[in-house]
Design an enzyme around this catalytic site. Structure first.
Site, PDB file in Angstrom:
ATOM      1  N   CYS A   1       0.832  -1.207   0.000  1.00  0.00           N
ATOM      2  CA  CYS A   1       0.000   0.000   0.000  1.00  0.00           C
ATOM      3  C   CYS A   1       0.868   1.258   0.000  1.00  0.00           C
ATOM      4  CB  CYS A   1      -0.970  -0.037   1.177  1.00  0.00           C
ATOM      5  SG  CYS A   1      -2.211   1.266   1.163  1.00  0.00           S
TER       6      CYS A   1
ATOM      7  N   GLU B   1      -2.750  -9.193   3.265  1.00  0.00           N
ATOM      8  CA  GLU B   1      -3.041  -9.757   4.594  1.00  0.00           C
ATOM      9  C   GLU B   1      -4.498 -10.128   4.777  1.00  0.00           C
ATOM     10  OE1 GLU B   1      -4.116  -5.494   5.006  1.00  0.00           O
ATOM     11  OE2 GLU B   1      -2.505  -6.598   4.026  1.00  0.00           O
TER      12      GLU B   1
ATOM     13  N   HIS C   1      -3.757  -5.236  -0.453  1.00  0.00           N
ATOM     14  CA  HIS C   1      -3.559  -5.728   0.911  1.00  0.00           C
ATOM     15  C   HIS C   1      -3.603  -7.261   0.951  1.00  0.00           C
ATOM     16  CE1 HIS C   1      -3.634  -2.058   3.462  1.00  0.00           C
ATOM     17  NE2 HIS C   1      -4.172  -1.551   2.369  1.00  0.00           N
TER      18      HIS C   1
END
Length: 401
Positions: free
Chosen positions: A283, A369, A367
């Site tokens: 990001c 995650e 992202h």
């Protein structure tokens, strides 16, 4: 006896969203009382509203959820993504279609509206979020003021002045507002059904994470890969990083204009990359790496915010569905010949990933995650660890299992 006209009267609006162009949208207040100014964006995720509202990357923004039913499963402390539980929320406000119902989930510990109030987030419900989303798609993300008063008393001329006067996110360095102010260690691993979060007991690698607004699940996934993590503030110098003798360096997500944060972060990143230390960015960290290699960043028209964004990974030829949250992007036309574009958005062709051709460094705009979102991109954490293993002379591990 109640007059028939009074019985059918519309309820008094207790919240307003006032756009910078003077548009006033009325609704009903939830969460904190008062007002806040920010940039209005929309998020298309159908789940994970608590993770979204505690993502430090949303600092300075008012989030419009396109999914109508937000808050119906309540909230709990396990799903908070900001590391500092006591810190004020970076997000300025939330805009919803439907009224918030009582929570219906076994993990819920609190009502959504009460949680918003405790975190100081002003909310408004009863909004035609489809119309607001269409407006953003057509005109871009507007600056606005969101206000909540149970009595329904608003000084609209003043709110309009506030919305028009706010300068927006361009030029703002918000990473310093959400970053940690001192270093700390991290060893918590990801959540497992019936067990909760675990602990890394036998670390194999040492990773320094520069915190521009890092999310908890990023740190957990690094720990899952055997990485003991030392987190440093966004303002950490190259000397601060190198003194810890890391096996790898991670550049975190975060809010604001990357060019503003890059004023102090880029020299640190360049020094790390020049040393040949494996580096991975997500990001804002991706944008920082882009700036460090000489590229430029640009403000996007409507940004990418959601958990269903298709991205092509040119290194594998595979498409992954990703979670995204960014209003700035690396301008791929400014990437130097020393950098390879690895990932692109299949929505608009914007840059979503790079890697350096002669250094062990790469980054992605989205992202991986997955908090919230799909887990298609978890392999990137193993890709990072493989760079560390290679530098140590160790055999790589499979990216996907």
């Amino acid at each position: 006896m109640t007059d028939a006209s009074e019985a059918w009267a519309e309820p008094t609006p207790t919240a307003v969203l006032v756009l910078a162009d003077g548009t006033v949208i009325e609704g009903f207040g939830i969460g904190a009382r008062g007002s806040a100014v920010g940039e209005v964006c929309f998020n298309t995720a159908m789940t994970g509203y608590e993770e979204i509202l505690t993502d430090p990357s949303y600092a300075g923004q008012i989030i419009t959820f396109t999914f109508p039913h937000i808050g119906n499963v309540g909230v709990n402390d396990e799903d908070i993504e900001t590391v500092n539980m006591a810190a004020a929320s970076g997000v300025r406000g939330v805009v919803l279609k439907a009224d918030v119902t009582d929570p219906s989930n076994w993990r819920a510990t609190r009502h959504f509206s009460a949680w918003l109030a405790a975190r100081g987030i002003v909310g408004i419900s009863g909004i035609d979020t489809r119309a607001l989303t269409a407006l953003i798609r057509e005109k871009g993300m507007p600056n606005a003021v969101i206000a909540h008063d149970p009595a329904g008393v608003f000084d609209l001329p003043d709110l309009k002045r506030q919305a028009a006067a706010w300068g927006g996110l361009e030029g703002l360095d918000l990473a310093k507002e959400v970053s940690s102010t001192q270093s700390y260690g991290w060893d918590e691993t990801t959540w497992e059904w019936g067990e909760g979060f675990g602990r890394l007991t036998e670390p194999k690698h040492h990773v320094v994470a520069i915190d521009f607004g890092v999310k908890r699940n990023i740190l957990r996934l690094l720990a899952d890969q055997g990485c003991k993590v030392t987190v440093l503030p966004a303002t950490a110098t190259a000397e601060d990083v190198l003194a810890l003798e890391p096996d790898g360096v991670f550049l975190s997500n975060g809010p604001g204009d990357p060019a503003a944060t890059g004023e102090y972060a880029v020299p640190t990143i360049r020094a790390v990359v020049d040393k040949g230390i494996p580096t991975f960015g997500i990001c804002l960290g991706h944008q920082m790496l882009g700036l460090a290699v000489g590229a430029r960043t640009v403000k996007m028209h409507q940004g990418h915010h959601g958990a269903n964004h298709p991205v092509m990974d040119h290194t594998t030829g595979k498409v992954e569905i990703t979670s995204m949250n960014h209003g700035f992007a690396v301008d791929s036309s400014t990437l130097p010949d020393t950098v390879e574009e690895t990932h692109v958005s299949l929505f608009d062709g914007s840059n979503c990933g790079i890697r350096l051709k002669s250094k062990p460094a790469f980054s992605v705009q989205y992202h991986p995650e997955a908090s919230p979102g799909p887990q298609d991109s978890h392999y990137l954490f193993r890709r990072f660890v493989n760079l560390i293993r290679e530098r140590k002379g160790e055999a790589p591990v499979p990216e996907r299992t």
